[in-house]
Design an enzyme around this catalytic site. Structure first.
Site, PDB file in Angstrom:
ATOM      1  N   LYS A  76      38.721  38.905  42.810  1.00  0.00           N
ATOM      2  CA  LYS A  76      38.981  39.674  44.032  1.00  0.00           C
ATOM      3  C   LYS A  76      40.405  39.428  44.513  1.00  0.00           C
ATOM      4  O   LYS A  76      40.906  38.291  44.459  1.00  0.00           O
ATOM      5  CB  LYS A  76      37.971  39.254  45.098  1.00  0.00           C
ATOM      6  CG  LYS A  76      38.002  40.052  46.387  1.00  0.00           C
ATOM      7  CD  LYS A  76      36.882  39.553  47.302  1.00  0.00           C
ATOM      8  CE  LYS A  76      36.856  40.261  48.625  1.00  0.00           C
ATOM      9  NZ  LYS A  76      35.776  39.739  49.513  1.00  0.00           N
ATOM     10  N   SER A 151      32.847  42.929  51.524  1.00  0.00           N
ATOM     11  CA  SER A 151      34.170  43.410  51.198  1.00  0.00           C
ATOM     12  C   SER A 151      34.517  43.341  49.706  1.00  0.00           C
ATOM     13  O   SER A 151      35.543  43.887  49.290  1.00  0.00           O
ATOM     14  CB  SER A 151      35.219  42.611  51.982  1.00  0.00           C
ATOM     15  OG  SER A 151      35.154  41.233  51.643  1.00  0.00           O
ATOM     16  N   SER A 175      30.030  39.271  52.287  1.00  0.00           N
ATOM     17  CA  SER A 175      30.895  40.083  51.434  1.00  0.00           C
ATOM     18  C   SER A 175      30.670  39.921  49.946  1.00  0.00           C
ATOM     19  O   SER A 175      31.232  40.683  49.154  1.00  0.00           O
ATOM     20  CB  SER A 175      32.366  39.797  51.762  1.00  0.00           C
ATOM     21  OG  SER A 175      32.697  40.313  53.024  1.00  0.00           O
TER      22      SER A 175
END
Length: 463
Positions: A76, A151, A175
């Site tokens: 990420k 997220s 997330s």
């Protein structure tokens, strides 16, 4: 090839049935096929090819160099990878180039993993949809009209579509678990500090930030965690101890399952409720003993968001003042609202946080795991997302970030809309592997079939 699990591809590599170059090319081909999904902020195809070739050469001369030798993964883009920007999905950090790998990336590289690139995320990791105004919306891997969750949306959609065999995500309010639930994956939030946080752009609230894996199975998540988890003497948030080991479970005999009587099971979408109750029934029929858990204190849970807004505002305040245009209007207004919180309200919210954490600890100490749906709603259509939907997305996950307990989301079936739904288990602090052993037994009972992604939606075809 790209549809294999991480454990399966690792076995095939060890047996010489596949090479690192072959599995990396398969993952890169998937990345090209789904380029329109905005999975990456920074893709690294040539670096990945070079690393794969080097992995094959090393295998021929020295044998396997680590438990993830030759396995392609993604990271990420709020986690440092040396020489690359760490943008957190925002122009705020567009010029922030990492000089070193984050410790978790170092550990994965040392284990032999190959990094395919940095994945897209919700702006500054402060949201649950990954509808990113700067890097594009990441659609759901199963139904592109629906959200992928966030997220860590690029991580989840990518793994579901075969772009890498696992991803490193972050979780400050759900997330990892939210996009895992939306995309039919296993998402694991470890005990707070078990995986190093150093090298992570924080949300502004470091006591709720966690780093963990998204993968296609519990076994894959465990394989990632075993590499990712390590004490970090330079990280003040490191728990300083490894997770306790746990034997695998053939069944759930003797398992005490806490079923919260409030909050987590309230006001559920009927499809979510029916699927979650079916999983609970499966657990009971396999030997688990349910126990109602009073959780009336969770009526205070909305107050726990107040300190998060304040701390995020304090973290971003210098940039908000100097360059407000670097934030999307919605997030800018959300952050700036933090400056208007009165000190007395902030203190009351912190007191509420302490009461909620104590109640959660007492509840989990009385059982082995807590069980509830990951999301109270079916992943909404992108075109229909409203602010209340975003708050609902984090309702069953964010409270667990406050307490730091490990939690895992498992796919529990498809809604009528063709999008996955998730079931969440919460375990004892530092008993991460015990929780994963329970999760693996529940995973077998559910029998969710990821191959349905190819036949159900028509968006992901098998190699």
């Amino acid at each position: 090839m790209a549809d294999l699990s991480l454990v399966e591809v690792r076995r095939a590599l060890a047996a010489g049935e596949l090479s690192a170059v072959e599995v990396t090319e398969a993952a890169l081909e998937r990345g090209e096929r789904f380029a329109g999904y905005n999975l990456f902020i920074t893709a690294l195809p040539e670096q990945a090819r070079e690393a794969a070739a080097a992995a094959d050469r090393a295998w021929e001369t020295d044998g396997p160099c680590g438990p993830l030798h030759g396995v392609p993964i993604t990271v990420k883009d709020n986690i440092d990878v040396a020489g690359l920007p760490t943008t957190a999905g925002s122009p705020v950090f567009a010029d922030r180039v990492a000089t070193t790998d984050a410790p978790v990336v170092t550990q994965l590289r040392q284990a032999g993993a190959i990094v395919l690139g940095k994945t897209n995320l919700h702006e500054l990791a402060l949201g649950g949809t990954t509808m990113n105004p700067f890097h594009g919306t990441v659609p759901n891997a199963w139904q592109p009209e629906h959200i992928a969750g966030g997220s860590s949306g690029g991580s989840a959609a990518g793994v579901a579509l075969g772009v890498g065999y696992a991803s490193v995500g972050t979780d400050a309010a759900g997330s990892i678990r939210i996009p895992a639930s939306c995309c039919g994956l296993v998402g694991f939030k470890p005990t707070h500090g078990l995986v190093p946080l150093r090298g992570l752009i924080p949300t502004g609230c470091e006591h709720t930030d966690h780093v963990g894996p998204l993968a296609r199975s519990v076994a894959d998540a465990r394989a990632m965690l075993q590499v990712m988890a390590a004490p970090d003497p330079d990280d003040p948030h490191s728990c300083g101890r490894p997770a306790s080991s746990a034997p695998p479970r053939d069944d759930l005999a003797g398992l005490r399952v806490g079923v919260p009587e409030a909050w987590f099971w309230d006001d559920l979408d009927p499809q979510v409720e029916a699927a979650a109750l079916a999983v609970l029934d499966l657990m009971i029929s396999n030997g688990a003993t349910p126990s109602p858990v009073p959780m009336d204190i969770l009526h205070l849970a909305p107050l726990l968001l107040l300190p998060l807004f304040v701390e995020a505002y304090v973290f971003h305040q210098p940039t908000l003042d100097a360059c407000p245009e670097l934030y999307s209007p919605d997030l800018r207004h959300q952050l700036m609202a933090g400056q208007y919180v009165l000190a007395q309200d902030y203190i009351r919210a912190l007191r509420a946080r302490r009461l909620v954490i104590e109640a959660l600890r007492r509840a989990i100490d009385a059982v082995d795991v807590l069980a509830m749906p990951t999301l109270p709603i079916v992943p909404p259509r992108i075109a229909d997302v409203q602010t209340p939907d975003v708050l609902e997305l984090i309702r069953n996950t964010s409270v667990i970030n406050q307490s730091g307990h490990p939690a895992v989301s498992l796919p529990m079936g498809l809604a009528a809309e063709g999008v996955p739904m998730g079931f969440q288990l919460v375990g004892q602090v530092h008993d991460d592997h015990g929780l994963l052993a329970v999760a693996e037994a529940v995973e077998r009972l559910i029998g969710f079939d990821m191959s349905l992604l190819a036949t159900r939606t028509g968006t992901a075809t098998r190699n």
